[in-house]
Scaffold this motif. Structure first.
Motif, short mmCIF file in Angstrom:
data_model
loop_
_atom_site.label_atom_id
_atom_site.label_comp_id
_atom_site.label_asym_id
_atom_site.label_seq_id
_atom_site.Cartn_x
_atom_site.Cartn_y
_atom_site.Cartn_z
N ILE A 59 -2.42 2.99 -8.71
CA ILE A 59 -1.75 4.42 -9.29
C ILE A 59 -1.91 5.33 -10.30
O ILE A 59 -2.58 6.23 -10.63
N ALA A 60 -2.71 5.15 -11.42
CA ALA A 60 -3.50 5.11 -12.75
C ALA A 60 -4.40 6.10 -12.11
O ALA A 60 -4.68 7.08 -12.53
N PRO A 111 -5.06 13.51 -11.22
CA PRO A 111 -5.28 14.46 -10.23
C PRO A 111 -3.95 14.58 -9.43
O PRO A 111 -3.98 15.96 -9.39
N LEU A 112 -3.03 13.73 -9.10
CA LEU A 112 -2.31 14.75 -8.39
C LEU A 112 -1.56 15.73 -9.39
O LEU A 112 -0.64 16.48 -8.86
N ALA A 113 -0.97 14.82 -10.56
CA ALA A 113 -0.12 15.61 -11.72
C ALA A 113 -0.52 16.89 -12.21
O ALA A 113 0.18 17.91 -12.13
N MET A 114 -2.34 17.38 -11.91
CA MET A 114 -2.75 18.45 -11.97
C MET A 114 -2.58 19.35 -11.61
O MET A 114 -2.82 20.82 -11.31
N LEU A 115 -2.12 19.03 -9.82
CA LEU A 115 -2.02 20.62 -8.43
C LEU A 115 -0.63 20.64 -9.15
O LEU A 115 -0.02 22.30 -9.01
N SER A 124 3.52 11.29 -10.57
CA SER A 124 2.79 12.84 -10.77
C SER A 124 3.97 14.06 -10.97
O SER A 124 3.86 14.94 -11.37
N ILE A 125 5.06 14.16 -10.22
CA ILE A 125 5.77 15.08 -10.60
C ILE A 125 5.95 15.99 -11.39
O ILE A 125 5.93 16.86 -12.35
N PRO A 126 6.70 14.71 -12.24
CA PRO A 126 7.26 14.99 -13.37
C PRO A 126 6.04 14.66 -14.80
O PRO A 126 6.03 15.87 -15.91
N VAL A 186 1.26 -1.62 0.05
CA VAL A 186 0.12 -0.03 0.08
C VAL A 186 1.05 1.27 0.11
O VAL A 186 0.93 2.28 -0.68
N ILE A 187 1.99 0.58 0.78
CA ILE A 187 2.51 2.45 1.04
C ILE A 187 3.49 2.18 -0.09
O ILE A 187 3.66 3.45 -0.77
N VAL A 188 3.81 1.34 -0.68
CA VAL A 188 4.35 1.11 -2.09
C VAL A 188 3.92 2.15 -3.30
O VAL A 188 3.86 3.38 -4.01
N GLN A 189 2.51 1.66 -3.31
CA GLN A 189 0.96 2.14 -5.06
C GLN A 189 1.20 3.62 -4.33
O GLN A 189 1.31 4.81 -5.21
N PHE A 190 1.38 4.43 -3.17
CA PHE A 190 1.52 6.05 -2.82
C PHE A 190 2.61 6.67 -3.42
O PHE A 190 2.71 7.61 -3.75
#
Length: 564
Positions: free
Chosen positions: A259-260, A265-269, A19-21, A8-12
């Motif tokens: 992850i998908a 949503p994370l990348a849009m931030l 998401s950053i790149p 679970v931790i690895v997935q997050f």
């Protein structure tokens, strides 16, 4: 269990790292800066604009953006409604699935147009392959619609003073050709190698371990499942969604799909930070949302991993956790993590049955959708959060005796009225809808799988999922009735488009205001202090609006459940 927690931790962490790149790339796409896909994609985009007759260079104001958005969505609704009503007579239907009734077709097509995918039918028996392809198309365009609306907000805060906010169709097309489609190729390829079907052949006869012959549905599932997660749509190709062994065959496929759905949503931030050159503000948004996400996720993973006390009382080994409604290949911890990720992100896909989760886990799933501003869907998540930012700026300004302003633009009465209406709309749709269902037992009582508190939770969850454009459900509810199809259909429309119209209107109004340079007296909106204020406002609004309903449902259900 420790290995499950580690997974679970690895997935997050992988989702955040990717998401950053991706956010930097998304910003470059919308800023028309060179990317590695230009040589391949640019000719396709030019051809699309040439065929459609759209001038991609034309600048639009916020009203024109919304007009284009609403018009194309109406066209997709009409085409899809006719298709679902006649699918039994059309080709690409090897399993001979019948046409839908008018009320079910109404609910289904609205659900896919608004990026919710609240399915009141079973995927493998409810629609033909032709209809599945149209629904897959809608998963692309509904996601791109939300992303294009978000970029309108980005552009409003990048410019100092402007009346135009770019071109909606350019944002829309680029969202599909340069972001969604390339990512879908990657994800669907992984799923195919993990065993997800990708075929137009019909059911296949197979022999079970008991020696019985059964017919197993197949179809072009891998492509459908990729966009359902990357576009935070969530609709299942099969009835049991990602709990189905074809949709989610292995733990690797489970991680890929998990992850998908978090990725864009994370990348849009981060894309917002790069696009507007306000990276610290983007990290503030990410931090507030992540704290909210962890406050819901950690309890769910813990409660599902601990098991069900009622099962324990029967003398049954509970060491694997609360496994009712869960898949052994996935496990209780990963299912608990997914249950919050899919509800905060508004994906709505499930790898376990939420109706079987522990009562307080169900409460957290409801809260994730009621708050509806933690990560959120592609594009619309940041729009929902922006409304709370406006409220926080206004309240902070009142506290220190200064005129509220954000990014050099003053927040005045018109913007506040819109923000308050959008904030109150969400609880209004959920609570009024649930009250209506509870007040008409002749229409709803026979559809509940449970009575008492849990039955109330089933009704509350259905309207919460609809208003949040989530699509998941407490699937004990028999929701394919005219009442549920029509009632949730109207909630879907209002819950999708008004929260888009409101923030885009605010962005347009702020964009044309005179820019005031930030000085020493300007409220800093990229600090931990301001982030704490936003977080507190989100909690207060959710608690005040929804606590009574949660008390009648999952909280009462928890206290009525026998403990150890």
């Amino acid at each position: 269990m420790n290995s499950e927690i580690f997974g679970v931790i690895v997935q997050f962490l992988v989702a955040i790292a990717l998401s950053i790149p991706l956010g930097n790339y998304i910003a470059r796409v919308y800023l028309n800066k060179p990317t590695f896909l230009d040589r391949l994609i640019s000719p396709i985009e030019k051809l699309l604009f040439k065929i459609s007759g759209i001038n991609s260079e034309e600048q639009m104001n916020w009203k024109q953006h919304l007009s284009a958005l609403l018009t194309i969505n109406l066209i997709w609704f009409i085409i899809g409604f006719i298709l679902l009503m006649t699918q039994g007579l059309l080709p690409f239907n090897p399993d001979k699935n019948p046409s839908m009734s008018p009320d079910l077709a109404f609910n289904t097509i609205i659900s896919f147009v608004v990026n919710c995918n609240l399915q009141h039918y079973s995927g493998e028996t409810g629609v033909s392959y032709l209809a599945q392809l149209w629904l897959m198309f809608l998963q692309f365009v509904s996601a791109a619609t939300g992303m294009a609306a978000a970029v309108t907000l980005f552009e409003a805060f990048r410019q100092k003073t402007t009346t135009t906010l770019g071109n909606f169709y350019t944002y829309f097309i680029k969202s599909i050709t340069r972001i969604l489609l390339p990512l879908c190729v990657i994800v669907s390829s992984i799923l195919i190698f993990q065993g997800t079907p990708m075929t137009f052949e019909g059911k296949e006869e197979m022999m079970t371990l008991e020696g019985n012959k059964v017919e197993v549905s197949r179809g072009p599932a891998a492509a459908f499942i990729a966009i359902k997660h990357l576009g935070t749509n969530g609709g299942g190709f099969f009835g049991t969604n990602s709990a189905h062994p074809f949709e989610n065959p292995t733990y690797i496929s489970n991680m890929t799909e998990m992850i998908a759905q978090m990725l864009i949503p994370l990348a849009m931030l981060f894309a917002f930070g790069v696009y507007t050159n306000r990276r610290k503000f983007a990290w503030m948004m990410f931090s507030v949302m992540t704290v909210g996400f962890l406050c819901l996720t950690i309890p769910n993973v813990y409660m599902e991993s601990q098991g069900n006390p009622m099962i324990e009382r029967l003398g049954i080994d509970n060491s694997l956790g609360a496994m009712e409604g869960k898949e052994v290949r996935i496990g209780s911890a990963a299912s608990g993590f997914w249950s919050i990720a899919t509800t905060v992100i508004s994906t709505g896909s499930v790898n376990s049955m939420h109706d079987s989760t522990m009562p307080l886990s169900g409460m957290n799933e409801l809260l994730a959708m009621m708050i509806n501003s933690v990560y959120g869907g592609v594009g619309v998540g940041i729009l929902n959060f922006f409304v709370f930012v406006i409220l926080a700026v206004f309240i902070s300004g009142l506290m220190v005796g200064r005129t509220p302003e954000i990014f050099g633009k003053k927040i005045e009465a018109k913007e506040m009225k819109i923000a308050m209406m959008i904030t109150l709309l969400h609880p209004f749709l959920i609570l009024v809808g649930t009250a209506l269902a509870a007040g008409i037992p002749s229409e709803t009582l026979s559809t509940l799988n449970n009575s008492s508190y849990h039955g109330f939770s089933e009704m509350l969850y259905e309207f919460t999922s609809s208003a949040a454009n989530n699509g998941s459900g407490f699937e004990g509810l028999g929701d394919n009735t005219p009442f549920w199809n029509i009632a949730t259909g109207f909630v879907l429309i209002l819950g999708r488009f008004l929260p888009i119209i409101g923030p885009v209107a605010i962005a347009g109004l702020l964009a044309k205001k005179h820019f005031v340079p930030e000085g020493s007296g300007t409220l800093a909106t990229d600090t931990a202090t301001f982030g704490s204020i936003v977080f507190a406002i989100i909690l207060i609004v959710a608690a005040l609006a929804f606590f009574p309903a949660l008390t009648l449902g999952p909280i009462a259900d928890y206290f009525s459940t026998p403990k150890f």
